[in-house]
Design an enzyme around this catalytic site. Structure first.
Site, short mmCIF file in Angstrom:
data_model
loop_
_atom_site.label_atom_id
_atom_site.label_comp_id
_atom_site.label_asym_id
_atom_site.label_seq_id
_atom_site.Cartn_x
_atom_site.Cartn_y
_atom_site.Cartn_z
N CYS A 24 24.57 7.57 -21.05
CA CYS A 24 23.82 8.63 -20.38
C CYS A 24 23.04 7.95 -19.27
O CYS A 24 22.20 7.09 -19.54
CB CYS A 24 22.89 9.34 -21.34
SG CYS A 24 21.74 10.45 -20.48
N TYR A 29 -5.37 18.56 -25.47
CA TYR A 29 -3.95 18.23 -25.65
C TYR A 29 -3.73 16.79 -25.19
O TYR A 29 -2.94 16.50 -24.29
CB TYR A 29 -3.03 19.16 -24.85
CG TYR A 29 -3.31 20.64 -25.03
CD1 TYR A 29 -2.69 21.35 -26.06
CD2 TYR A 29 -4.18 21.32 -24.17
CE1 TYR A 29 -2.94 22.72 -26.22
CE2 TYR A 29 -4.42 22.68 -24.34
CZ TYR A 29 -3.80 23.37 -25.35
OH TYR A 29 -4.05 24.71 -25.50
N CYS A 62 3.80 21.48 -17.80
CA CYS A 62 5.24 21.23 -17.74
C CYS A 62 6.01 22.54 -17.65
O CYS A 62 7.23 22.55 -17.79
CB CYS A 62 5.69 20.41 -18.93
SG CYS A 62 5.26 21.15 -20.50
N1 SAH Z 1 -1.95 14.43 -22.28
C1 SAH Z 1 -1.00 13.72 -23.09
C2 SAH Z 1 -0.13 14.63 -23.97
C3 SAH Z 1 0.49 15.82 -23.34
S1 SAH Z 1 1.75 16.62 -24.29
C4 SAH Z 1 -0.13 12.83 -22.22
O1 SAH Z 1 -0.15 12.91 -20.99
O2 SAH Z 1 0.62 12.02 -22.78
C5 SAH Z 1 0.89 17.84 -25.16
C6 SAH Z 1 0.18 17.34 -26.39
O3 SAH Z 1 -0.49 18.46 -26.97
C7 SAH Z 1 1.06 16.77 -27.48
O4 SAH Z 1 0.55 15.53 -27.87
C8 SAH Z 1 0.93 17.78 -28.63
O5 SAH Z 1 0.98 17.18 -29.91
C9 SAH Z 1 -0.43 18.36 -28.38
N2 SAH Z 1 -0.71 19.72 -28.86
C10 SAH Z 1 0.13 20.75 -29.02
N3 SAH Z 1 -0.53 21.86 -29.39
C11 SAH Z 1 -1.85 21.52 -29.48
C12 SAH Z 1 -3.03 22.25 -29.78
N4 SAH Z 1 -3.00 23.53 -30.08
N5 SAH Z 1 -4.20 21.58 -29.74
C13 SAH Z 1 -4.25 20.26 -29.42
N6 SAH Z 1 -3.15 19.53 -29.12
C14 SAH Z 1 -1.97 20.15 -29.14
#
Ligand code: SAH
Length: 456
Positions: free
Chosen positions: A164, A317, A413
């Protein structure tokens, strides 16, 4: 119904493609009637066969490209028309970036009803091949033969493949070894329909800077016969391998990873670097899949946060605390909220490794934790949110509005939920200033966007 429509099912037509939809399909019209044509791109003249008709729009099958679009290129991957992974390989890169900018603009106008926003052109990347650091290969039987690869578009049919091009090159070797292992020791393969068999998925994570490699074998149950042989085979042929994990997923589900991990060999994590920070990444923790573009994305988010060192910042998040640490360097204090326990634990460890002491990590749902913090009187100067595709829960947005920070930096995203949430904030006193799409996922229809919203 179809009597009044300008097209008939199974008839062929010639038309010129005007636009591209959110799934990368070409869009054209016949006497005002909209047709979606997979594989066709703007400005090309095509012959199509109508395969499905609804009242307001229909679908056509591409039969012939009569005059190709100036944006058309030859896909570099032999699986490109059958694999559901990439949707835009037949479009040149500049056109892919323009398409993504337009997706964001369309969402803002159509969903948020916000016009005249300052939407910057999507930031692309130079080295397009092998950009992903995480791969998830379904394993199955296709006509009684072993198949390891990717799903076909909108299905669970596995396309067997041995390379890939958007994945890190080490994956080809990993899959080759696992294929050998399964054949040599006659390991049973998971059957999704009967919910029987052992190996379901292979997941890999590669540290682009560190060279560290993790291989996760997802199994339906705790048994994995001859695992010592597998460990030997991987250790002998995969440079950089430092973690081999068995993940147990007994559920009848599309979710790839289960909750239980057994470290078969090596560490239960890998380490990689973004900018000046090192990050520990565990099997269940989220880590951005395109490390090169992540640096650009985070830089933008930091620039929009515009910190001076005195601010109280919330990072909702937060995953393994990546954005939190960058914010912490320039803020008084950061509250970092993440729901996945393992990721939250990585986040704490990451602060420690990098000698950052002004972040408080809270495990829980942003929409529960942050309203409580605000209820208890927390003053927030700047908020950063980076939710999954479904966007922010209204309870979180309400809490932020109540806390009244000067700026909200929204990393998204999914342009559709981003637009929905921007409208919500817009109606309650926050105006979007700059909008910066970043191409984290070349050759796919996905786009990442960072938006600066400021209190009016
Ligand atoms: N800001 C981080 C992660 C972004 S992805 C980075 O840039 O790497 C989104 C993240 O939100 C994931 O880690 C997921 O586990 C988390 N997530 C999903 N639903 C959530 C919620 N209700 N409250 C807190 N975190 C959450």
């Amino acid at each position: 119904m179809s009597r009044d429509l300008p097209v008939k099912k199974n008839e062929e037509y010639i038309l010129t493609i005007e636009n591209m939809g959110i799934n990368g399909e070409g869009i054209g019209r016949i006497e005002g009637y909209t047709l979606f044509i997979s594989g066709a791109i703007p400005e090309e003249k095509v012959r199509i066969k109508v395969i499905k008709i609804n009242k307001n729009y229909g679908y056509g099958k591409l039969m012939e490209i009569i005059e190709p679009s100036p944006y058309r290129v030859e896909p570099f991957c032999p699986y490109s028309t059958r694999c559901g992974g990439c949707q835009l390989q037949h479009l040149n890169y500049k056109a892919q970036l323009d398409y993504k900018t337009r997706l964001v603009k369309d969402a803002m106008e159509r969903i948020a009803k916000i016009y005249d926003l300052k939407i910057h052109p999507t930031i692309g990347m130079d080295d397009l091949l092998g950009y992903r650091n995480k791969a998830q290969f379904p394993v199955g039987l296709v006509r009684d033969s072993l198949a390891i690869g990717f799903y076909a578009p909108r299905s669970h049919d596995i396309i067997d493949m041995d390379t890939c091009f958007i994945q890190h090159g080490i994956n080809d070797d990993i899959i080759h070894i696992i294929r050998q292992f399964i054949k040599e020791y006659d390991i049973s393969i998971y059957d999704e329909i009967k919910h029987r068999g052992i190996i379901r998925h292979i997941v890999t994570k590669v540290g682009f800077k560190s060279g560290q490699v993790m291989v996760i074998i997802v199994t339906n149950g705790s048994s994995l016969p001859h695992k010592d042989k597998l460990i030997d085979m991987l250790r002998n042929s995969i440079p950089g391998i430092c973690s081999i994990v068995q993940n147990i997923n007994r559920e009848k589900t599309n979710v790839i990873l289960g909750n239980k991990n057994i470290t078969l060999w090596g560490k239960d994590y890998i380490v990689d670097t973004i900018g000046e920070f090192k990050f520990k990444i565990s099997p269940l923790s989220f880590f951005q899949v395109n490390p090169v573009q992540t640096e650009i994305l985070y830089k933008k988010a930091l620039e929009f946060a515009n910190l001076t060192g005195n601010e109280i910042v919330v990072d909702a998040y937060s995953g393994i605390g990546t954005i939190s640490l960058f914010l912490a360097k320039n803020a008084k204090k950061v509250y970092s909220v993440e729901v996945v326990k393992e990721a939250g634990e990585d986040a704490k460890e990451n602060a420690r490794i990098n000698d950052i002491n002004n972040v408080e990590f809270i495990q829980g749902e942003s929409e529960v934790v942050i309203p409580k913090l605000v209820e208890d009187g927390l003053k927030i100067d700047v908020a950063v949110v980076d939710p999954p595709r479904k966007g922010c829960d209204a309870r979180l947005l309400d809490a932020l509005i109540k806390a009244n920070p000067e700026r909200i930096v929204y990393v998204s995203c999914n342009p559709a939920t981003l637009a929905r949430d921007l409208r919500y904030l817009w109606d309650r006193g926050y105006k979007a200033g700059e909008v910066q799409p970043v191409d984290m996922f070349p050759f796919t229809t996905h786009v990442e966007t960072v938006v600066l919203m400021s209190r009016v």
